[in-house]
Design an enzyme around this catalytic site. Structure first.
Site, mmCIF file in Angstrom:
data_model
loop_
_atom_site.group_PDB
_atom_site.id
_atom_site.type_symbol
_atom_site.label_atom_id
_atom_site.label_comp_id
_atom_site.label_asym_id
_atom_site.label_seq_id
_atom_site.Cartn_x
_atom_site.Cartn_y
_atom_site.Cartn_z
ATOM 1 C CB THR A 71 -34.002 -19.204 -7.882
ATOM 2 O OG1 THR A 71 -33.474 -20.218 -8.443
ATOM 3 C CG2 THR A 71 -34.398 -19.733 -6.446
ATOM 4 C CG HIS A 106 -31.921 -23.182 -5.362
ATOM 5 N ND1 HIS A 106 -31.943 -23.033 -6.619
ATOM 6 C CD2 HIS A 106 -30.671 -22.874 -4.803
ATOM 7 C CE1 HIS A 106 -31.006 -22.232 -7.115
ATOM 8 N NE2 HIS A 106 -30.209 -22.473 -6.031
ATOM 9 C CG HIS A 169 -22.930 -20.247 -13.329
ATOM 10 N ND1 HIS A 169 -21.706 -20.424 -12.334
ATOM 11 C CD2 HIS A 169 -23.948 -20.279 -12.553
ATOM 12 C CE1 HIS A 169 -22.127 -20.696 -11.343
ATOM 13 N NE2 HIS A 169 -23.420 -20.948 -11.432
ATOM 14 C CE LYS A 179 -24.525 -24.203 -13.421
ATOM 15 N NZ LYS A 179 -25.649 -23.638 -12.552
ATOM 16 C CG HIS A 195 -20.862 -25.609 -6.930
ATOM 17 N ND1 HIS A 195 -21.116 -26.452 -8.179
ATOM 18 C CD2 HIS A 195 -22.021 -24.923 -6.682
ATOM 19 C CE1 HIS A 195 -22.134 -26.001 -8.552
ATOM 20 N NE2 HIS A 195 -22.825 -25.333 -7.856
ATOM 21 C CD GLN A 289 -30.283 -17.993 -7.342
ATOM 22 O OE1 GLN A 289 -30.047 -17.682 -8.372
ATOM 23 N NE2 GLN A 289 -30.306 -19.181 -6.633
#
Length: 431
Positions: A71, A106, A169, A179, A195, A289
């Site tokens: 991705t 993902h 981001h 990350k 998050h 995304q």
């Protein structure tokens, strides 16, 4: 004026009347000495804050190289050969090296996708595996309580090398750096805890020093050492135009500084309509995304304005929890209230879209079905030009339009005057 926009693996051309065009946000023009693989070689020869990689690793050590999944636009097959050359020069045997794809939350790769990401030669010589959030080692907790749960092969390795590309981001400030570890090879619970800090004001694109999400990410290095990073910045054609290597903080910060010079796009005012492409494949592979481009576009649109999001979303929503939140909501406000009451990873993306919808209407040009798009509270389109023409009708024939061909990378910033707008073309003339 004719403009090209990425849509999946294709380019679509649209026409916008010059009287309406306030600006086209493109990368700033910078003088570049090296690009591509030569720039990667230079960065490895000139590491920031560390020795060269070949002088760090030892012959018999177990080494993991963590890189991005499908991705992300990270050109692993360009970068990996140079990293491997350093390891081979240090007499490391290929059997002691693993390449780990950082999946985060993902989906897993097909074997064909793994081969595509690293190239045939590397795939045939080195073990290439997906991270697995169900096979992790807990190494403690950060100061804010985030569990440091790390994919076992990464946790148990002697040396860890992180690869990635640096871009904005929407709540971690910038991608890249450590990350790759958090959230890259962590558990869903750990990622959710990290998050959850996205609701704070300082958790925003382009913010590093005071960003609670990025601080929590970087603290993970206190528990699992990162020995070397190599991060790249890509231009709009996905060519490497800058590489930084070395210390996971020092090198990463240098890369972020370069990104600001390249992709911070100054605008004289916000527009009535923003036409934004995620940048094509893989940034628009799914709605999960493509949301990043939408979030960048919100900085360029007036309150009560309209955003035309151009994103293929060929793989649909892209994340099951995200999809569940969308499908179970009756109104955008439900998503915002829900995430405030109980943070859930995946739901955070749905809430982020809802926050944009509070500011502007959204037309989505995609390969999704009309009913699906309507459930996301957007108006569905299959043709970009039709969506733009309808946006002009809604906002008025004299409305002002900003176009963002690389919305996943470009961060609009309103300036007090129209001077020095390096990245804005107004009415077809470079400002």
């Amino acid at each position: 004026m004719n403009l090209d926009l990425g849509f999946g693996k294709k380019i679509v051309t649209v026409n916008i009347a010059e009287k309406n065009l306030l600006g086209v946000l493109e990368p700033n023009r910078l003088d570049l000495e090296l690009t591509g693989q030569e720039e990667v070689k230079r960065a490895i020869r000139e590491p920031i804050g560390t020795q060269r990689l070949k002088d760090i690793v030892k012959k018999d050590e177990k080494i993991v190289i963590i890189t991005s999944d499908v991705t992300r636009p990270m050109p692993s097959k360009v970068v990996l050969p140079e990293i491997l050359n350093e390891l081979i020069e240090a007499k490391v045997e290929l059997k002691n090296i693993k390449i780990v794809f950082a999946l985060g939350c993902h989906r897993k790769h097909t074997e064909e996708e793994k081969r595509y990401l690293v190239g045939d030669q590397i795939y045939n010589q080195i073990e290439c595996i997906d991270s697995d959030g169900h096979d992790c080692v807990n190494m403690g907790n950060t100061l804010s309580g985030t569990p440091v749960d790390i994919f076992r092969p990464v946790a148990e390795a002697d040396r860890r090398i992180c690869l990635g590309n640096i871009e904005y981001h929407y709540f971690a400030g910038y991608s890249g750096g450590i990350k790759a570890i958090m959230p890259g090879v962590s558990t869903r619970a750990a990622i959710q805890a990290n998050h959850s800090k996205m609701v704070r004001d300082e958790a925003k694109a382009g913010e590093m020093l005071h960003n609670p999400v990025r601080k929590d990410i970087d603290e993970v290095a206190n528990f699992v050492n990162v020995d070397f990073i190599l991060n790249v910045v890509l231009d709009e054609r996905k060519t490497i135009i800058k590489a930084v290597a070395g210390h996971y903080i020092e090198a990463h910060r240098k890369g972020c500084q370069f990104l600001d010079k390249l992709y911070k796009a100054e605008i004289p005012e916000r527009a009535d309509v923003v036409v934004v492409s995620a940048g094509g494949y893989p940034k628009d592979i799914n709605l999960y995304q493509a949301q990043k481009a939408l979030d960048n576009a919100k900085h360029a649109v007036k309150d009560g304005g309209l955003i035309v999001l151009v994103a293929s979303c060929k793989e649909g929503f892209g994340e099951k929890v995200f999809e569940r939140w969308i499908m179970n909501s009756q109104h955008p406000e439900d998503l915002i209230v829900g995430i405030q009451q109980k943070f859930e990873l995946g739901g955070h993306k749905a809430a982020a879209i809802a926050m944009v919808l509070k500011k502007a209407d959204i037309y989505l040009v995609s390969e999704l079905g009309n009913e699906t798009v309507s459930k996301v509270f957007m108006k569905p389109y299959t043709n970009v030009q039709t969506a733009i023409d309808d946006a002009v009708k809604q906002m008025g024939e004299n409305c002002k339009i900003i176009v963002m061909p690389f919305g996943g990378s470009t961060l609009p910033e309103v300036v007090a005057t129209g001077e020095n707008l390096n990245s804005v073309r107004t009415n077809g003339v470079e400002a």
